[in-house]
Design a protein around this motif. Sequence first.
Motif, PDB file in Angstrom:
ATOM      1  N   LYS A   2     -62.833 -18.283   9.786  1.00  0.00           N
ATOM      2  CA  LYS A   2     -63.681 -18.642   8.646  1.00  0.00           C
ATOM      3  C   LYS A   2     -64.506 -19.899   8.896  1.00  0.00           C
ATOM      4  O   LYS A   2     -65.644 -19.990   8.451  1.00  0.00           O
ATOM      5  CB  LYS A   2     -62.835 -18.817   7.392  1.00  0.00           C
ATOM      6  N   LYS A   3     -63.935 -20.881   9.568  1.00  0.00           N
ATOM      7  CA  LYS A   3     -64.692 -22.116   9.799  1.00  0.00           C
ATOM      8  C   LYS A   3     -65.882 -21.878  10.713  1.00  0.00           C
ATOM      9  O   LYS A   3     -66.955 -22.430  10.484  1.00  0.00           O
ATOM     10  CB  LYS A   3     -63.787 -23.212  10.358  1.00  0.00           C
ATOM     11  N   LEU A   4     -65.707 -21.062  11.727  1.00  0.00           N
ATOM     12  CA  LEU A   4     -66.817 -20.763  12.629  1.00  0.00           C
ATOM     13  C   LEU A   4     -67.923 -20.022  11.880  1.00  0.00           C
ATOM     14  O   LEU A   4     -69.111 -20.335  12.037  1.00  0.00           O
ATOM     15  CB  LEU A   4     -66.309 -19.946  13.818  1.00  0.00           C
ATOM     16  N   GLU A   5     -67.534 -19.077  11.029  1.00  0.00           N
ATOM     17  CA  GLU A   5     -68.514 -18.366  10.198  1.00  0.00           C
ATOM     18  C   GLU A   5     -69.217 -19.333   9.247  1.00  0.00           C
ATOM     19  O   GLU A   5     -70.428 -19.261   9.049  1.00  0.00           O
ATOM     20  CB  GLU A   5     -67.827 -17.271   9.381  1.00  0.00           C
ATOM     21  N   SER A   6     -68.452 -20.239   8.664  1.00  0.00           N
ATOM     22  CA  SER A   6     -69.002 -21.207   7.726  1.00  0.00           C
ATOM     23  C   SER A   6     -70.012 -22.132   8.404  1.00  0.00           C
ATOM     24  O   SER A   6     -71.091 -22.406   7.852  1.00  0.00           O
ATOM     25  CB  SER A   6     -67.862 -22.038   7.110  1.00  0.00           C
ATOM     26  N   LEU A   7     -69.679 -22.620   9.585  1.00  0.00           N
ATOM     27  CA  LEU A   7     -70.596 -23.490  10.317  1.00  0.00           C
ATOM     28  C   LEU A   7     -71.880 -22.753  10.668  1.00  0.00           C
ATOM     29  O   LEU A   7     -72.981 -23.289  10.539  1.00  0.00           O
ATOM     30  CB  LEU A   7     -69.926 -24.051  11.570  1.00  0.00           C
ATOM     31  N   ARG A   8     -71.744 -21.514  11.090  1.00  0.00           N
ATOM     32  CA  ARG A   8     -72.927 -20.708  11.408  1.00  0.00           C
ATOM     33  C   ARG A   8     -73.842 -20.583  10.181  1.00  0.00           C
ATOM     34  O   ARG A   8     -75.045 -20.816  10.258  1.00  0.00           O
ATOM     35  CB  ARG A   8     -72.504 -19.329  11.910  1.00  0.00           C
ATOM     36  N   GLU A   9     -73.264 -20.217   9.040  1.00  0.00           N
ATOM     37  CA  GLU A   9     -74.057 -20.070   7.820  1.00  0.00           C
ATOM     38  C   GLU A   9     -74.681 -21.391   7.391  1.00  0.00           C
ATOM     39  O   GLU A   9     -75.821 -21.424   6.918  1.00  0.00           O
ATOM     40  CB  GLU A   9     -73.204 -19.483   6.693  1.00  0.00           C
ATOM     41  N   TYR A  10     -73.948 -22.465   7.548  1.00  0.00           N
ATOM     42  CA  TYR A  10     -74.447 -23.793   7.201  1.00  0.00           C
ATOM     43  C   TYR A  10     -75.688 -24.143   8.030  1.00  0.00           C
ATOM     44  O   TYR A  10     -76.690 -24.622   7.488  1.00  0.00           O
ATOM     45  CB  TYR A  10     -73.331 -24.817   7.424  1.00  0.00           C
ATOM     46  N   LEU A  12     -77.684 -22.024   9.634  1.00  0.00           N
ATOM     47  CA  LEU A  12     -78.769 -21.091   9.333  1.00  0.00           C
ATOM     48  C   LEU A  12     -79.461 -21.435   8.012  1.00  0.00           C
ATOM     49  O   LEU A  12     -80.664 -21.209   7.862  1.00  0.00           O
ATOM     50  CB  LEU A  12     -78.258 -19.648   9.295  1.00  0.00           C
ATOM     51  N   SER A  13     -78.718 -21.975   7.063  1.00  0.00           N
ATOM     52  CA  SER A  13     -79.314 -22.313   5.773  1.00  0.00           C
ATOM     53  C   SER A  13     -79.894 -23.730   5.739  1.00  0.00           C
ATOM     54  O   SER A  13     -80.443 -24.148   4.729  1.00  0.00           O
ATOM     55  CB  SER A  13     -78.288 -22.148   4.659  1.00  0.00           C
ATOM     56  N   SER A  14     -79.777 -24.442   6.834  1.00  0.00           N
ATOM     57  CA  SER A  14     -80.292 -25.814   6.903  1.00  0.00           C
ATOM     58  C   SER A  14     -81.819 -25.804   7.003  1.00  0.00           C
ATOM     59  O   SER A  14     -82.424 -24.771   7.284  1.00  0.00           O
ATOM     60  CB  SER A  14     -79.694 -26.530   8.117  1.00  0.00           C
ATOM     61  N   PRO A  15     -82.444 -26.954   6.817  1.00  0.00           N
ATOM     62  CA  PRO A  15     -83.905 -27.024   6.934  1.00  0.00           C
ATOM     63  C   PRO A  15     -84.412 -26.978   8.383  1.00  0.00           C
ATOM     64  O   PRO A  15     -85.605 -27.167   8.614  1.00  0.00           O
ATOM     65  CB  PRO A  15     -84.253 -28.365   6.274  1.00  0.00           C
ATOM     66  N   LEU A  16     -83.554 -26.681   9.335  1.00  0.00           N
ATOM     67  CA  LEU A  16     -83.953 -26.673  10.743  1.00  0.00           C
ATOM     68  C   LEU A  16     -84.692 -25.410  11.171  1.00  0.00           C
ATOM     69  O   LEU A  16     -85.162 -25.322  12.289  1.00  0.00           O
ATOM     70  CB  LEU A  16     -82.733 -26.869  11.650  1.00  0.00           C
ATOM     71  N   SER A  17     -84.748 -24.417  10.319  1.00  0.00           N
ATOM     72  CA  SER A  17     -85.451 -23.151  10.614  1.00  0.00           C
ATOM     73  C   SER A  17     -84.917 -22.459  11.860  1.00  0.00           C
ATOM     74  O   SER A  17     -85.670 -22.023  12.728  1.00  0.00           O
ATOM     75  CB  SER A  17     -86.956 -23.395  10.754  1.00  0.00           C
TER      76      SER A  17
END
Length: 140
Positions: A2-10, A12-17
Amino acid sequence: MKKLESLREYLLSSPLSIEPDDLLTFAEQGQVISYRGEQNNHFELSYLANIIITDFAGRAEEVAYLTLEWMKLNQPTYDQEALEFEVDILSQSAVDLSLRLKLSEVVKVDIKADGIHLKSCVGPDLTEILIPNQEQAANE
């Protein structure tokens, strides 16, 4: 994981595009740490998360900062030197960036009449789940 999935989503949703196809996530050097006992079937997953962002046009420092912010909330016991990186400079405007960080999470096991139920628990301090005290064990 779950943490790896969470970091990935975080990220992807960041302003870094960051595009999903440009973000690769891996769990390496994984270990299952067992705390099994008479009252406890729970275990811990510990692994080295490897995050690779390909053809990244931003600054590596921005990714490091955002990752540290995520770690502050999701892996608050991290070491000061918990985040490692490698950068492959592709051109003046793009790099391949690899970040490595140690993650751990608890998997809670409940054995019920209808089967075994596994639940990933990703809170900041889960030692009470892994090693319940005698009072908790008596109440289960």
